[in-house]
Motif scaffolding. Sequence first.
Motif, mmCIF file in Angstrom:
data_model
loop_
_atom_site.group_PDB
_atom_site.id
_atom_site.type_symbol
_atom_site.label_atom_id
_atom_site.label_comp_id
_atom_site.label_asym_id
_atom_site.label_seq_id
_atom_site.Cartn_x
_atom_site.Cartn_y
_atom_site.Cartn_z
ATOM 1 N N LEU A 163 26.529 43.686 38.860
ATOM 2 C CA LEU A 163 27.376 43.395 37.702
ATOM 3 C C LEU A 163 28.814 43.505 38.172
ATOM 4 O O LEU A 163 29.189 44.498 38.805
ATOM 5 N N ALA A 164 29.624 42.511 37.877
ATOM 6 C CA ALA A 164 31.020 42.523 38.319
ATOM 7 C C ALA A 164 31.942 42.165 37.170
ATOM 8 O O ALA A 164 31.582 41.399 36.280
ATOM 9 N N SER A 165 33.137 42.736 37.227
ATOM 10 C CA SER A 165 34.162 42.460 36.229
ATOM 11 C C SER A 165 35.497 42.292 36.951
ATOM 12 O O SER A 165 35.809 43.060 37.866
ATOM 13 N N PRO A 166 36.281 41.289 36.563
ATOM 14 C CA PRO A 166 37.584 41.104 37.207
ATOM 15 C C PRO A 166 38.587 42.154 36.739
ATOM 16 O O PRO A 166 38.551 42.602 35.596
ATOM 17 N N ILE A 167 39.457 42.526 37.646
ATOM 18 C CA ILE A 167 40.557 43.421 37.299
ATOM 19 C C ILE A 167 41.740 42.532 36.927
ATOM 20 O O ILE A 167 42.260 41.801 37.785
ATOM 21 N N PRO A 168 42.141 42.543 35.661
ATOM 22 C CA PRO A 168 43.252 41.672 35.255
ATOM 23 C C PRO A 168 44.554 42.087 35.939
ATOM 24 O O PRO A 168 44.879 43.263 36.020
ATOM 25 N N GLY A 169 45.260 41.096 36.445
ATOM 26 C CA GLY A 169 46.557 41.339 37.066
ATOM 27 C C GLY A 169 47.634 40.570 36.326
ATOM 28 O O GLY A 169 47.349 39.833 35.377
ATOM 29 N N ARG A 170 48.862 40.729 36.751
ATOM 30 C CA ARG A 170 49.964 40.010 36.098
ATOM 31 C C ARG A 170 49.813 38.504 36.245
ATOM 32 O O ARG A 170 50.180 37.756 35.365
ATOM 33 N N GLN A 171 49.289 38.076 37.378
ATOM 34 C CA GLN A 171 49.107 36.640 37.616
ATOM 35 C C GLN A 171 47.672 36.395 38.067
ATOM 36 O O GLN A 171 47.402 36.209 39.242
ATOM 37 N N GLY A 172 46.762 36.427 37.126
ATOM 38 C CA GLY A 172 45.364 36.167 37.448
ATOM 39 C C GLY A 172 44.584 37.433 37.741
ATOM 40 O O GLY A 172 44.858 38.500 37.209
ATOM 41 N N VAL A 173 43.634 37.309 38.653
ATOM 42 C CA VAL A 173 42.730 38.403 38.980
ATOM 43 C C VAL A 173 43.306 39.220 40.138
ATOM 44 O O VAL A 173 43.666 38.673 41.173
ATOM 45 N N ALA A 174 43.386 40.541 39.949
ATOM 46 C CA ALA A 174 43.924 41.436 40.971
ATOM 47 C C ALA A 174 42.823 42.049 41.824
ATOM 48 O O ALA A 174 43.108 42.763 42.781
ATOM 49 N N GLY A 175 41.583 41.799 41.476
ATOM 50 C CA GLY A 175 40.443 42.351 42.208
ATOM 51 C C GLY A 175 39.217 42.356 41.323
ATOM 52 O O GLY A 175 39.219 41.750 40.237
ATOM 53 N N TYR A 176 38.187 43.058 41.780
ATOM 54 C CA TYR A 176 36.926 43.114 41.040
ATOM 55 C C TYR A 176 36.335 44.513 41.156
ATOM 56 O O TYR A 176 36.496 45.182 42.174
ATOM 57 N N VAL A 177 35.653 44.912 40.112
ATOM 58 C CA VAL A 177 34.880 46.143 40.113
ATOM 59 C C VAL A 177 33.439 45.721 39.917
ATOM 60 O O VAL A 177 33.150 44.858 39.077
ATOM 61 N N ALA A 178 32.530 46.323 40.694
ATOM 62 C CA ALA A 178 31.115 45.950 40.587
ATOM 63 C C ALA A 178 30.233 47.182 40.686
ATOM 64 O O ALA A 178 30.600 48.171 41.328
ATOM 65 N N VAL A 179 29.081 47.108 40.044
ATOM 66 C CA VAL A 179 28.024 48.093 40.230
ATOM 67 C C VAL A 179 26.806 47.352 40.764
ATOM 68 O O VAL A 179 26.566 46.193 40.409
#
Length: 186
Positions: free
Chosen positions: A137-153
Amino acid sequence: AESIDVADRLVMPLLRLPDAMHIADAHHACVRFILDQRALLHERAQELQTVLMQLALSGAGAPVIVERLAEVTKLDAVWLNAQGSVCHATGAHAEAASQAAAAQAPALRRWGDTIAMLAADPPVRELETDTHERGLLASPIPGRQGVAGYVAVVGPPAQLDQVARMATSRAASACAIELDRERAVT
C-alpha cells in the motif's frame, strides 16, 4: 437451487437466514455492525492523526514517522523520495520491503504524476509485489510542487486492511509537514 443460479448470474450475494430470524432483525444487526466499525475506524484515525502530527510538528523526522507507521500497522514500512529511491525502511523484513517498494517505484511515479491530492488526506494505492505472499500500500507525500515522495507498507494482503490504508495516508500527510518544515529550515 433456482435462487442460487439467479444470484450467480447477477453476481449478487445470497443469504439464508435461520428460520427463527426475521429479516428486519438481520438488517438492524448488520447496520449496527457497520456503524460500529465506522465509528471505531474514525476513532482510530483521529488517534493516529494526533500521534503522527505530534511527531511531525516536534521535528522528529520522516524516518521516525515511518517507524511509527510500522509499529501501528505491524507491517514493514518504507519511505521513498520523489524519484523512488528508498530513504528509510523499517520492520521485520525491511530489506525485502525496500526491494518490493523500489521495484514499484516507476509505477508509483507514473501514478503520482496523474493524481490530484489533498495534503490532509493523500490517496492510497494497492500494488502487487513480485510474490503473491506480500502486497504493498503506498501513498504520495504531497509537496509544494507535486509529489515529494511516497510512504508504503508491505505485508500479507490480508493485513492490508482499512486501518493500514488509513495509517499510510496519515503517515504521508505527516511526512509532508515534516519535509516542508525541513525545507523551511534549510
